[in-house]
Enzyme design. Sequence first.
Site, PDB file in Angstrom:
ATOM      1  N   GLU A 263      -8.854   0.850 -14.254  1.00 57.86           N
ATOM      2  CA  GLU A 263      -9.163   0.308 -12.921  1.00 57.86           C
ATOM      3  C   GLU A 263      -9.781   1.390 -12.021  1.00 57.86           C
ATOM      4  O   GLU A 263     -10.779   1.163 -11.345  1.00 57.86           O
ATOM      5  CB  GLU A 263      -7.872  -0.205 -12.298  1.00 57.86           C
ATOM      6  CG  GLU A 263      -8.047  -1.038 -11.068  1.00 57.86           C
ATOM      7  CD  GLU A 263      -8.081  -2.527 -11.368  1.00 57.86           C
ATOM      8  OE1 GLU A 263      -8.833  -3.222 -10.686  1.00 57.86           O
ATOM      9  OE2 GLU A 263      -7.382  -3.002 -12.279  1.00 57.86           O
TER      10      GLU A 263
ATOM     11  N   HIS B 177       0.818  -1.226   0.000  1.00 57.29           N
ATOM     12  CA  HIS B 177       0.000   0.000   0.000  1.00 57.29           C
ATOM     13  C   HIS B 177       0.851   1.275   0.000  1.00 57.29           C
ATOM     14  O   HIS B 177       0.447   2.301   0.534  1.00 57.29           O
ATOM     15  CB  HIS B 177      -1.003   0.001   1.167  1.00 57.29           C
ATOM     16  CG  HIS B 177      -2.111  -0.996   0.971  1.00 57.29           C
ATOM     17  ND1 HIS B 177      -3.349  -0.654   0.488  1.00 57.29           N
ATOM     18  CD2 HIS B 177      -2.143  -2.345   1.142  1.00 57.29           C
ATOM     19  CE1 HIS B 177      -4.106  -1.745   0.397  1.00 57.29           C
ATOM     20  NE2 HIS B 177      -3.389  -2.785   0.783  1.00 57.29           N
ATOM     21  N   THR B 178       2.011   1.187  -0.617  1.00 51.44           N
ATOM     22  CA  THR B 178       2.848   2.388  -0.756  1.00 51.44           C
ATOM     23  C   THR B 178       2.564   3.105  -2.072  1.00 51.44           C
ATOM     24  O   THR B 178       2.818   4.304  -2.184  1.00 51.44           O
ATOM     25  CB  THR B 178       4.349   2.022  -0.735  1.00 51.44           C
ATOM     26  OG1 THR B 178       4.587   1.026  -1.735  1.00 51.44           O
ATOM     27  CG2 THR B 178       4.773   1.475   0.620  1.00 51.44           C
ATOM     28  N   ASP B 179       2.046   2.374  -3.072  1.00 49.39           N
ATOM     29  CA  ASP B 179       2.002   2.949  -4.435  1.00 49.39           C
ATOM     30  C   ASP B 179       1.123   4.202  -4.531  1.00 49.39           C
ATOM     31  O   ASP B 179       1.570   5.250  -5.002  1.00 49.39           O
ATOM     32  CB  ASP B 179       1.664   1.893  -5.513  1.00 49.39           C
ATOM     33  CG  ASP B 179       0.335   1.182  -5.347  1.00 49.39           C
ATOM     34  OD1 ASP B 179      -0.350   1.408  -4.318  1.00 49.39           O
ATOM     35  OD2 ASP B 179      -0.024   0.393  -6.252  1.00 49.39           O
TER      36      ASP B 179
ATOM     37  N   ALA C 191      -6.112 -14.210  -6.071  1.00 48.95           N
ATOM     38  CA  ALA C 191      -4.949 -14.669  -5.304  1.00 48.95           C
ATOM     39  C   ALA C 191      -3.990 -13.528  -5.009  1.00 48.95           C
ATOM     40  O   ALA C 191      -2.874 -13.746  -4.551  1.00 48.95           O
ATOM     41  CB  ALA C 191      -4.226 -15.778  -6.057  1.00 48.95           C
TER      42      ALA C 191
ATOM     43  N   ASP D 151       0.524  -2.812  -9.892  1.00 50.26           N
ATOM     44  CA  ASP D 151       0.156  -3.998 -10.669  1.00 50.26           C
ATOM     45  C   ASP D 151       0.438  -3.800 -12.158  1.00 50.26           C
ATOM     46  O   ASP D 151       1.084  -4.633 -12.805  1.00 50.26           O
ATOM     47  CB  ASP D 151      -1.339  -4.313 -10.487  1.00 50.26           C
ATOM     48  CG  ASP D 151      -1.729  -4.416  -9.025  1.00 50.26           C
ATOM     49  OD1 ASP D 151      -0.828  -4.554  -8.186  1.00 50.26           O
ATOM     50  OD2 ASP D 151      -2.932  -4.345  -8.728  1.00 50.26           O
TER      51      ASP D 151
ATOM     52  N   SER E 106      -2.843 -10.111  -9.315  1.00 51.02           N
ATOM     53  CA  SER E 106      -3.169  -9.112 -10.330  1.00 51.02           C
ATOM     54  C   SER E 106      -3.598  -9.675 -11.666  1.00 51.02           C
ATOM     55  O   SER E 106      -3.111  -9.264 -12.721  1.00 51.02           O
ATOM     56  CB  SER E 106      -1.983  -8.188 -10.576  1.00 51.02           C
ATOM     57  OG  SER E 106      -2.012  -7.211  -9.637  1.00 51.02           O
ATOM     58  N   SER E 107      -4.529 -10.593 -11.620  1.00 50.29           N
ATOM     59  CA  SER E 107      -5.095 -11.058 -12.879  1.00 50.29           C
ATOM     60  C   SER E 107      -5.777  -9.884 -13.591  1.00 50.29           C
ATOM     61  O   SER E 107      -5.847  -9.849 -14.822  1.00 50.29           O
ATOM     62  CB  SER E 107      -6.081 -12.195 -12.641  1.00 50.29           C
ATOM     63  OG  SER E 107      -7.058 -11.801 -11.709  1.00 50.29           O
TER      64      SER E 107
HETATM   65  C1  GLA Z   1      -3.490  -3.979  -4.827  1.00 52.18           C
HETATM   66  C2  GLA Z   1      -3.517  -2.715  -5.690  1.00 52.18           C
HETATM   67  C3  GLA Z   1      -2.117  -2.104  -5.820  1.00 52.18           C
HETATM   68  C4  GLA Z   1      -1.478  -1.914  -4.442  1.00 52.18           C
HETATM   69  C5  GLA Z   1      -1.605  -3.190  -3.604  1.00 52.18           C
HETATM   70  C6  GLA Z   1      -1.143  -3.015  -2.195  1.00 52.18           C
HETATM   71  O1  GLA Z   1      -2.746  -4.966  -5.469  1.00 52.18           O
HETATM   72  O2  GLA Z   1      -4.033  -3.010  -6.959  1.00 52.18           O
HETATM   73  O3  GLA Z   1      -2.185  -0.894  -6.525  1.00 52.18           O
HETATM   74  O4  GLA Z   1      -2.043  -0.819  -3.782  1.00 52.18           O
HETATM   75  O5  GLA Z   1      -2.929  -3.680  -3.560  1.00 52.18           O
HETATM   76  O6  GLA Z   1       0.202  -2.658  -2.139  1.00 52.18           O
END
Ligand code: GLA
Length: 383
Positions: free
Chosen positions: A160, A33-35, A123, A172, A126-127
């Site tokens: 998204e 959750h840094t992005d 899972a 992702d 990032s499908s």
């Molecule tokens: C999901 C989101 C990403 C990122 C992560 C947590 O995968 O799609 O953008 O925020 O959670 O790091």
Amino acid sequence: MLDALTQKFRAAYSREPELVACAPGRIEVIGNHTDYNGGTVLGAAIDRRTWVALSRRDDANRHFLSEERPGRVALRADEMERRSGAQSWVNYPLGVLDAMGDAGIGIPAGFDYMAASSVPAGAGLSSSAAIELASCLVFLRAVGASVPREQLVALGQRAENEFVGVPCGILDQGVSCFGRRDHLVFIDCRVPRFEAMALPPGSNFWIFNTHTKHALIDSLYATRHDECMEAARVIGVPLLVDATPAMLAAAETRLPRPAYKRARHVIDEIARVGQAVAALRAGDLDALGRLLFASHRSSRTWFENSSPELDFLVDALEVEQGVHGARLTGGGFGGAAMALTSDAFGERGVNRISESYLARFGTRPEIIHARTGDGATLVKPGT
Ligand code: GLA
């Protein structure tokens, strides 16, 4: 996969696919959750991919098929509303078309479309980014457009954020786009800047999919996002990447407790990504692994996005031989844990984890030995 997809496309549409693209799933290695807080993150593209085949049509009809979903979705080119229920998977390609239109790029009118994927859904791999990027590549090619890779990432993220409705960052799409075999992808999300970093030989990634998912996962993600933005506002910075531990400490009494906790995680986690990059440059996988465990503890304690299943897996992995580090990967609230291991971790360790998980939760996790892979690419560029 390419041959199988081509055959199925032929069987469904009685014609050849003109264009085919694929894009990989990803592992979030560190940077939870840094992005969307403007921070940094390290990820790896994996050798599980989503493939999209497409042929243009002369009319304005769009047909969508997915190997993973029953039934055909038939839409006219002017039907751009968000879909729901069994058709909701179509929001990924539709969101990409919408983002391309908004960016002033032409979009194909009618087409026959088919997707197939080896990225397990739900899972934390990032499908969704994989289908967005593979779709984007074929749509761009169908109108004769090409964009820089950075824009490909932005189009996927926009699909998204704006269409699917998840306020995610660029992790992702960035990793799925810039991934490279035997490399990690470092992203400085604010710039954004993407850099492939070589992975020392003998590094292995394992995924442990719990097949659990919090019922409120999307709203929990959005709430965490909002709490982070609230923390930045109270601290007086544009994004949490601009805050230091001292600034957070000074604002503690003014911050609602949840916002304080989320900020505490994010600020520390961005520092950990910096240390992880240094460990990687030094080829020190044990040091990198310790940071992964620390990241998990922080997610569990401060960000509160872990689950009993994920905690159990990480605790069990911590005492296994050959495990450098482990943590939850992706958004959290269920999903998967990942481990970075040496070659010393193998079948025996996997079985022990699987057995103890079965004894505790009554079901086995899905365990995948994930190899790193290359980023999104057009495999059949047409003529
Ligand atoms: C999901 C989101 C990403 C990122 C992560 C947590 O995968 O799609 O953008 O925020 O959670 O790091």
